[in-house]
Design a protein around this motif. Sequence first.
Motif, PDB file in Angstrom:
ATOM      1  N   PHE A  12     -16.881  64.347  35.770  1.00 16.75           N
ATOM      2  CA  PHE A  12     -15.885  63.748  34.814  1.00 16.75           C
ATOM      3  C   PHE A  12     -14.867  64.733  34.060  1.00 16.75           C
ATOM      4  CE2 PHE A  12     -20.370  61.665  34.855  1.00 16.75           C
ATOM      5  CZ  PHE A  12     -19.778  60.571  35.253  1.00 16.75           C
ATOM      6  N   CYS A  13     -14.627  65.847  34.420  1.00 19.87           N
ATOM      7  CA  CYS A  13     -13.834  66.727  33.890  1.00 19.87           C
ATOM      8  C   CYS A  13     -13.150  67.657  35.029  1.00 19.87           C
ATOM      9  CB  CYS A  13     -14.257  67.756  32.895  1.00 19.87           C
ATOM     10  SG  CYS A  13     -13.244  69.009  32.245  1.00 19.87           S
ATOM     11  N   LYS A  14     -11.908  67.548  35.475  1.00 26.93           N
ATOM     12  CA  LYS A  14     -11.334  68.084  36.553  1.00 26.93           C
ATOM     13  C   LYS A  14     -11.107  69.482  36.419  1.00 26.93           C
ATOM     14  CE  LYS A  14     -10.783  63.961  38.330  1.00 26.93           C
ATOM     15  NZ  LYS A  14     -11.494  63.516  39.700  1.00 26.93           N
ATOM     16  N   HIS A  15     -11.391  70.130  35.519  1.00 23.51           N
ATOM     17  CA  HIS A  15     -11.427  71.702  35.489  1.00 23.51           C
ATOM     18  C   HIS A  15     -12.849  72.058  35.294  1.00 23.51           C
ATOM     19  CE1 HIS A  15     -10.525  70.533  31.220  1.00 23.51           C
ATOM     20  NE2 HIS A  15     -11.340  71.523  30.905  1.00 23.51           N
ATOM     21  N   ALA A  16     -13.695  71.488  35.675  1.00 24.45           N
ATOM     22  CA  ALA A  16     -15.213  71.791  35.497  1.00 24.45           C
ATOM     23  C   ALA A  16     -15.975  71.806  36.973  1.00 24.45           C
ATOM     24  CB  ALA A  16     -16.082  70.887  34.569  1.00 24.45           C
ATOM     25  N   ALA A  17     -17.081  71.980  37.007  1.00 20.72           N
ATOM     26  CA  ALA A  17     -17.862  71.868  38.560  1.00 20.72           C
ATOM     27  C   ALA A  17     -19.018  71.320  38.236  1.00 20.72           C
ATOM     28  CB  ALA A  17     -17.690  73.354  39.019  1.00 20.72           C
ATOM     29  N   ALA A  60      -7.354  55.016  34.975  1.00 20.95           N
ATOM     30  CA  ALA A  60      -8.481  55.801  35.730  1.00 20.95           C
ATOM     31  C   ALA A  60      -9.482  56.716  35.020  1.00 20.95           C
ATOM     32  CB  ALA A  60      -8.009  56.412  37.162  1.00 20.95           C
ATOM     33  N   LEU A  61      -8.444  57.282  34.100  1.00 16.02           N
ATOM     34  CA  LEU A  61      -9.165  58.269  33.187  1.00 16.02           C
ATOM     35  C   LEU A  61      -9.896  57.498  32.210  1.00 16.02           C
ATOM     36  CD1 LEU A  61      -6.376  61.010  32.379  1.00 16.02           C
ATOM     37  CD2 LEU A  61      -8.461  61.327  33.886  1.00 16.02           C
ATOM     38  N   ARG A  62      -9.499  56.345  31.822  1.00 23.35           N
ATOM     39  CA  ARG A  62     -10.407  55.757  30.810  1.00 23.35           C
ATOM     40  C   ARG A  62     -11.428  55.125  31.454  1.00 23.35           C
ATOM     41  NH1 ARG A  62      -4.823  54.653  28.707  1.00 23.35           N
ATOM     42  NH2 ARG A  62      -4.714  52.896  30.184  1.00 23.35           N
ATOM     43  N   SER A  63     -11.359  54.786  32.734  1.00 21.12           N
ATOM     44  CA  SER A  63     -12.649  54.193  33.339  1.00 21.12           C
ATOM     45  C   SER A  63     -13.466  55.273  33.600  1.00 21.12           C
ATOM     46  CB  SER A  63     -12.076  53.619  34.869  1.00 21.12           C
ATOM     47  OG  SER A  63     -11.149  52.355  34.653  1.00 21.12           O
ATOM     48  N   GLN A  64     -12.964  56.607  33.750  1.00 20.10           N
ATOM     49  CA  GLN A  64     -13.927  57.738  34.217  1.00 20.10           C
ATOM     50  C   GLN A  64     -14.638  58.056  33.061  1.00 20.10           C
ATOM     51  OE1 GLN A  64     -12.278  61.483  36.310  1.00 20.10           O
ATOM     52  NE2 GLN A  64     -12.233  62.099  34.018  1.00 20.10           N
ATOM     53  N   PHE A  65     -14.216  58.056  31.789  1.00 18.09           N
ATOM     54  CA  PHE A  65     -15.078  58.192  30.559  1.00 18.09           C
ATOM     55  C   PHE A  65     -16.073  57.205  30.488  1.00 18.09           C
ATOM     56  CE2 PHE A  65     -16.026  58.234  26.164  1.00 18.09           C
ATOM     57  CZ  PHE A  65     -16.077  59.704  26.010  1.00 18.09           C
ATOM     58  N   GLU A  66     -15.668  55.869  30.577  1.00 11.77           N
ATOM     59  CA  GLU A  66     -16.823  54.786  30.651  1.00 11.77           C
ATOM     60  C   GLU A  66     -17.887  55.000  31.704  1.00 11.77           C
ATOM     61  OE1 GLU A  66     -17.253  52.253  28.845  1.00 11.77           O
ATOM     62  OE2 GLU A  66     -15.212  51.886  27.769  1.00 11.77           O
ATOM     63  N   ASP A  67     -17.411  55.602  32.848  1.00 15.31           N
ATOM     64  CA  ASP A  67     -18.437  55.934  33.688  1.00 15.31           C
ATOM     65  C   ASP A  67     -19.296  57.005  33.310  1.00 15.31           C
ATOM     66  OD1 ASP A  67     -17.333  54.115  35.304  1.00 15.31           O
ATOM     67  OD2 ASP A  67     -16.198  55.573  36.814  1.00 15.31           O
ATOM     68  N   GLU A  71     -23.492  57.077  32.857  1.00 13.92           N
ATOM     69  CA  GLU A  71     -24.224  58.142  33.664  1.00 13.92           C
ATOM     70  C   GLU A  71     -25.120  59.107  32.664  1.00 13.92           C
ATOM     71  OE1 GLU A  71     -25.670  60.801  36.790  1.00 13.92           O
ATOM     72  OE2 GLU A  71     -25.230  58.755  36.225  1.00 13.92           O
ATOM     73  N   ALA A  72     -24.379  59.219  31.371  1.00 16.39           N
ATOM     74  CA  ALA A  72     -25.197  60.086  30.463  1.00 16.39           C
ATOM     75  C   ALA A  72     -26.356  59.561  29.882  1.00 16.39           C
ATOM     76  CB  ALA A  72     -23.953  60.371  29.253  1.00 16.39           C
ATOM     77  N   TRP A 109     -17.022  51.647  21.845  1.00 18.62           N
ATOM     78  CA  TRP A 109     -18.188  52.216  22.354  1.00 18.62           C
ATOM     79  C   TRP A 109     -19.220  52.241  21.452  1.00 18.62           C
ATOM     80  CZ3 TRP A 109     -14.195  56.686  23.223  1.00 18.62           C
ATOM     81  CH2 TRP A 109     -13.746  56.638  24.552  1.00 18.62           C
ATOM     82  N   GLY A 110     -19.237  51.857  20.216  1.00 10.59           N
ATOM     83  CA  GLY A 110     -20.379  51.725  19.086  1.00 10.59           C
ATOM     84  C   GLY A 110     -21.223  52.859  19.238  1.00 10.59           C
TER      85      GLY A 110
END
Length: 324
Positions: A12-17, A60-67, A71-72, A109-110
């Motif tokens: 969920f973060c492009k500069h992570a792994a 897509a970034l907003r959808s990625q955060f929802e995803d 998952e979390a 998000w509540g």
Amino acid sequence: MPQSHHSHSGQFCKHAAGTLEEVVLEAIRQGFDTFGLTEHVPRYRAEDLYPEEEGIPLDALRSQFEDFLVEAHRLKTKYAAQITLLVGLETEFITSTDMDRLETALQAWGDRIEYLVGSVHHVNAIPIDFDRETFTKALHSFAPTPETDAHTTMESFLNSYFDAQYELMRRFRPEVIGHFDLCRLYNPMLRFADYPGALERIRRNVHFAVEYGALFELNAAAFRKGWDGAYPGEDVVEVSHLIIILQAGGRFALSDDSHGLHAVGLNYHRIPEYARRVGIRELWALERSGTMNAAGRAVGPRRVSGNWEEHPFWRGAKERAGVL
């Protein structure tokens, strides 16, 4: 023992792994009892995207955060018997748009957002921690003419950073203050005593954060950035006459600011010595609470019981680092 209140994953973060689940499993393997999952909030302007995000639609970034939130919380439930996972986010304050959109998003998000890591990564809408080139660009944006002296330029830059941090705290009451002095990432020897305006703002911010109950993260990521200590630096914590956070009653919480499973707990073996050096005796951690905090979220701080330095984790951290 131990904890981390600040982490990222390549999922969920492009500069992570790595995936978020891989990060969680590594935290479990190392014996973490509490681990915060705090991906960056989405950006809302194409010009604010990092190079690795080029071409990604803002939607897509907003959808990625929802995803990420889905998952979390799945992982929070799946591994509840092995580790306490707290689901939060790390803020961005690039322009006022980020603040307005975060306010709206938090309402949507509540209680799926349990806490905030309040961080500032931009000054004058320019990144200050991406690389030295962009940091220099941000700094020089405060030099209106070539004749503007370096000290005045730096003080204006620092003042802007700490004013943004204050506005972020005032508006959202983040439970954890992220890498408090990131503004000197590329100048670790800089001392705020040389910049009275910045020092005044630091004291204001610290007292405000303490007043509403925030924790200051003891962020080990500074070690991998070449510092000989964690964020925040010594002169913000306690050195001679500059007893700032501790004198104000500030409390510290551990963070690895990991960007993938390879960085979970990275350089934690150096934390105890740094804590002793600057006078930190107690550590605190967030936990779920039946009482709403100043921001209206159901988490609060707990003091880590006993002598935290004597916990077996620290010996294991040294062994993993090859220094024992």
